[in-house]
Design a protein around this motif. Structure first.
Motif, short mmCIF file in Angstrom:
data_model
loop_
_atom_site.label_atom_id
_atom_site.label_comp_id
_atom_site.label_asym_id
_atom_site.label_seq_id
_atom_site.Cartn_x
_atom_site.Cartn_y
_atom_site.Cartn_z
N GLY A 163 0.82 -1.21 0.00
CA GLY A 163 0.00 0.00 0.00
C GLY A 163 0.85 1.25 0.00
O GLY A 163 0.54 2.24 -0.69
N ILE A 164 1.93 1.24 0.76
CA ILE A 164 2.84 2.39 0.81
C ILE A 164 3.47 2.62 -0.55
O ILE A 164 3.53 3.74 -1.05
CB ILE A 164 3.93 2.17 1.88
N ILE A 165 3.94 1.55 -1.19
CA ILE A 165 4.60 1.66 -2.49
C ILE A 165 3.63 2.19 -3.56
O ILE A 165 3.96 3.09 -4.33
CB ILE A 165 5.18 0.30 -2.91
N ILE A 166 2.42 1.63 -3.60
CA ILE A 166 1.44 2.05 -4.62
C ILE A 166 1.04 3.51 -4.43
O ILE A 166 1.00 4.29 -5.39
CB ILE A 166 0.20 1.13 -4.59
N ASN A 167 0.75 3.90 -3.18
CA ASN A 167 0.31 5.28 -2.93
C ASN A 167 1.43 6.29 -3.08
O ASN A 167 1.21 7.41 -3.55
CB ASN A 167 -0.34 5.38 -1.55
N GLU A 216 2.37 -13.97 3.98
CA GLU A 216 1.99 -14.27 2.60
C GLU A 216 1.22 -13.12 1.97
O GLU A 216 1.47 -12.75 0.84
CB GLU A 216 1.13 -15.53 2.57
N ASN A 217 0.29 -12.50 2.72
CA ASN A 217 -0.50 -11.43 2.13
C ASN A 217 0.23 -10.09 2.14
O ASN A 217 -0.33 -9.08 1.81
CB ASN A 217 -1.85 -11.29 2.83
N GLN A 218 1.51 -10.10 2.52
CA GLN A 218 2.33 -8.90 2.41
C GLN A 218 3.21 -8.95 1.17
O GLN A 218 3.97 -8.03 0.94
CB GLN A 218 3.21 -8.76 3.65
N ASN A 219 3.17 -10.04 0.42
CA ASN A 219 3.98 -10.12 -0.79
C ASN A 219 3.60 -9.02 -1.77
O ASN A 219 2.42 -8.71 -1.95
CB ASN A 219 3.80 -11.49 -1.46
N LEU A 220 4.59 -8.45 -2.43
CA LEU A 220 4.31 -7.43 -3.43
C LEU A 220 3.72 -8.07 -4.68
O LEU A 220 4.13 -9.15 -5.09
CB LEU A 220 5.60 -6.69 -3.79
N THR A 221 2.74 -7.39 -5.27
CA THR A 221 2.08 -7.90 -6.47
C THR A 221 2.57 -7.13 -7.70
O THR A 221 3.31 -6.14 -7.59
CB THR A 221 0.56 -7.73 -6.36
N LYS A 222 2.13 -7.58 -8.87
CA LYS A 222 2.54 -6.92 -10.11
C LYS A 222 2.08 -5.47 -10.15
O LYS A 222 2.76 -4.63 -10.75
CB LYS A 222 1.95 -7.68 -11.31
N GLU A 223 0.93 -5.16 -9.53
CA GLU A 223 0.44 -3.78 -9.54
C GLU A 223 1.47 -2.82 -8.96
O GLU A 223 1.70 -1.74 -9.51
CB GLU A 223 -0.87 -3.67 -8.75
N SER A 224 2.10 -3.21 -7.85
CA SER A 224 3.08 -2.32 -7.22
C SER A 224 4.29 -2.12 -8.12
O SER A 224 4.81 -1.01 -8.25
CB SER A 224 3.51 -2.88 -5.86
N PHE A 225 4.75 -3.19 -8.79
CA PHE A 225 5.90 -3.07 -9.68
C PHE A 225 5.57 -2.20 -10.91
O PHE A 225 6.40 -1.42 -11.37
CB PHE A 225 6.39 -4.44 -10.14
N HIS A 226 4.35 -2.36 -11.43
CA HIS A 226 3.95 -1.55 -12.58
C HIS A 226 3.88 -0.07 -12.20
O HIS A 226 4.25 0.82 -12.99
CB HIS A 226 2.61 -2.02 -13.14
N LYS A 227 3.39 0.23 -10.99
CA LYS A 227 3.33 1.61 -10.53
C LYS A 227 4.74 2.20 -10.39
O LYS A 227 4.99 3.35 -10.73
CB LYS A 227 2.59 1.70 -9.19
N VAL A 228 5.66 1.39 -9.86
CA VAL A 228 7.04 1.84 -9.72
C VAL A 228 7.64 2.12 -11.10
O VAL A 228 8.36 3.11 -11.29
CB VAL A 228 7.89 0.80 -8.96
N MET A 229 7.32 1.27 -12.07
CA MET A 229 7.83 1.48 -13.43
C MET A 229 7.26 2.77 -14.05
O MET A 229 7.93 3.43 -14.85
CB MET A 229 7.51 0.28 -14.31
N GLU A 230 6.01 3.12 -13.69
CA GLU A 230 5.45 4.40 -14.14
C GLU A 230 6.27 5.57 -13.60
O GLU A 230 6.52 6.55 -14.30
CB GLU A 230 3.99 4.53 -13.68
N VAL A 231 6.68 5.45 -12.33
CA VAL A 231 7.51 6.48 -11.72
C VAL A 231 8.85 6.57 -12.45
O VAL A 231 9.33 7.66 -12.78
CB VAL A 231 7.73 6.19 -10.22
N VAL A 232 9.46 5.41 -12.71
CA VAL A 232 10.74 5.36 -13.42
C VAL A 232 10.60 6.04 -14.78
O VAL A 232 11.46 6.84 -15.21
CB VAL A 232 11.22 3.91 -13.58
N SER A 233 9.51 5.73 -15.48
CA SER A 233 9.28 6.30 -16.81
C SER A 233 9.16 7.82 -16.75
O SER A 233 9.71 8.53 -17.60
CB SER A 233 8.00 5.70 -17.40
#
Length: 541
Positions: A163-167, A216-233
């Motif tokens: 949640g922290i990463i996505i927001n 287990e439910n704290q594992n990062l999902t693809k959504e968080s990585f895609h959001k980070v890639m948006e920031v990188v872009s």
């Protein structure tokens, strides 16, 4: 509480009536009343309508210089905007020549704000649509930014990494889109520093994330990585357009830090999204930003040698922190050791959950679904009473989820609560709720005892200083602290519970801030009581 205060002469009322009607279709409340501000001086408090508004729209027509009443009103608005850090949107009816007709003592303060200039005045529906959209976007961006900071502060309290990463990613993206709208280089540099602070936080959050120690439910999902890639872009796009402009040490420092963090985030997300099949981004692209980074490091050294003694005096605190921390990001080792475990984050744990724990999670998720249904039923119902009841239900589920350890549902509750709090603030900013329906649902849900919530700061204030206290509250949240402010933290508490809730929150706060704009407010019952209790807490260690 009206969100917009419309200032105009009586002869121009027809224009503001149309604008008010147009804004109402966006759900924006306005105040068109012309309260008596004659004889208003710098020592006189503005009227309640002006002090409660978030944004001021001043209609500058050829009639303004001839209306002493409107001139006095504009004086009060400028004073309020300056003292309370509020936004003014001047509208010039007949182009820029209108500003030249305004008295100099009003023109200079207004020139620092962006003006809206329709080519031939406000006449057509298109003119009003464009102006209403401008005002709506201004309010929405401010509200969205405040909401994201509120969510981040709350999510940090429960330690929900995804949640922290996505927001954080959403916030950084929003801030990047605001940059082109800033007028001066100084404003752009300020925006860059805020972006940089959040990029550092995003980088540190991901770097400290350890998949092996997470549930287990704290594992990062693809959504968080895609959001980070948006920031990188976005970082890459801005760097490719030579932004930030390397003309001052602040923006040079921002560039150094952003490139260093971006490369780490880029490598991390690339490996995670390819399940470790791809170790690095394209080497040619990577080398381009490494070269930029080296160039900025050389510029920094030159600038810092000349300005070292002036930095603490000439720059704001946030700027100084960025400038002094830049050398920590000089070295680009491209060391993957800190990310070696992260590619496993997408994999589900093979270890089965304890049966009892699994049942608790299922109950939490079931209650969460029922809340979503209630929310759907009341989607069009924006009455404060309904929203407070729904918020109480989410708070109850949040408590249960914390006990059961269902962190994902916890995070959803935290975010939904912050959204409802913002909706409530726009509906009613004056009184605490004490309705029969709310008391009933709180009793039904067992809300009688305050939760042992820990706060970084307790903000004490007199009712007259609520708007300043709220600015302090949001500023602390922007620095990812978890503050307590009665109106923001306890909007659902009834009068009978209020005193015990305040006492409990004081006992669980690390620091204390008192907001005072008038020395007489020190004698306020609540301010005096809160200060005395906190001093007692200090004495008791």
């Amino acid at each position: 509480m009206a969100q917009i205060y419309l200032c105009y002469t009586q002869k121009d009322q027809i224009y503001m009536n149309r604008l008010s009607e147009k804004l109402s279709t966006f759900g924006i409340t306005t105040n068109l009343s012309k309260e008596n501000l004659k004889g208003l001086s710098k020592t006189t408090s503005p009227t309640k309508a002006i002090s409660s508004a978030k944004i001021f729209v001043i209609f500058l027509s050829k009639n303004v210089p001839f209306s002493k009443y409107t001139i006095d009103e504009i004086k009060a608005i400028i004073l309020e905007a300056k003292d309370r850090n509020k936004r003014i949107i001047p509208i010039a009816q007949w182009g820029e020549t209108t500003l030249s007709e305004i008295p100099d003592y009003l023109k200079k303060p207004l020139e620092i704000f962006k003006c809206y200039f329709p080519e031939d005045g406000l006449h057509s529906e298109t003119d009003y649509d464009a102006l209403a959209t401008l005002i709506y976007d201004t309010i929405q961006k401010k509200s969205t930014k405040e909401l994201l900071y509120s969510k981040l502060a709350a999510l940090k309290q429960i330690g929900y990494a995804e949640g922290i990463i996505i927001n954080l990613s959403k916030l950084i993206i929003l801030l990047f889109h605001e940059i082109p709208q800033e007028k001066s280089e100084r404003d752009q540099a300020k925006e860059c520093v805020e972006i940089c602070q959040n990029i550092i936080e995003l980088h540190n959050t991901i770097k400290s994330f350890d998949a092996e120690n997470e549930q287990e439910n704290q594992n990062l999902t693809k959504e968080s990585f895609h959001k980070v890639m948006e920031v990188v872009s976005l970082i890459r796009q801005n760097l490719d357009s030579d932004f930030p402009n390397p003309t001052q040490i602040t923006t040079i420092s921002v560039a150094i830090i952003c490139i260093s963090c971006m490369i780490d985030l880029w490598i991390f997300s690339t490996r995670a999204l390819t399940y470790g099949d791809v170790q690095f981004p394209d080497q040619n692209l990577l080398q381009k930003y490494i070269s930029k980074h080296n160039h900025y490091c050389m510029l920094y050294t030159t600038f810092f040698d000349h300005q070292q003694k002036r930095v603490p005096k000439d720059y704001a605190y946030a700027d100084v922190q960025i400038i002094l921390s830049a050398p920590e990001y000089f070295n680009l080792s491209l060391d993957m050791s800190c990310f070696e475990k992260k590619a496993k984050a997408l994999e589900l744990s093979e270890e089965p959950c304890h049966e009892k724990e699994q049942k608790l999670w299922e109950i939490a998720e079931y209650i969460q679904k029922s809340n979503v249904i209630f929310d759907f039923i009341g989607e069009k119902e924006k009455e404060a009473q309904f929203l407070r009841c729904l918020k109480s239900s989410y708070e109850r589920l949040l408590k249960f989820s914390k006990i059961s350890g269902c962190i994902r549902v916890c995070a959803e509750c935290v975010e939904r609560i912050e959204e409802i709090k913002q909706d409530l603030e726009s509906l009613d900013n004056n009184t605490f709720s004490n309705t029969t329906a709310e008391r009933a649902i709180r009793a039904l849900l067992g809300f009688t005892i305050m939760e042992d919530q820990q706060y970084d700061v307790f903000i004490s204030h007199d009712h007259s200083d609520l708007d300043i206290a709220q600015q302090v509250f949001h500023y602390l949240q922007q620095n990812l602290l978890y503050p307590f402010l009665d109106k923001e933290s306890l909007p659902e508490i009834g009068e009978s519970e209020y005193e015990s809730a305040i006492m409990h929150s004081l006992e669980n706060s690390k620091h204390f801030i008192v907001v005072i704009s008038n020395l007489e407010y020190f004698q306020s019952h609540w301010v005096e009581l809160e200060m005395r209790i906190f001093n007692h807490e200090i004495a008791e260690s």
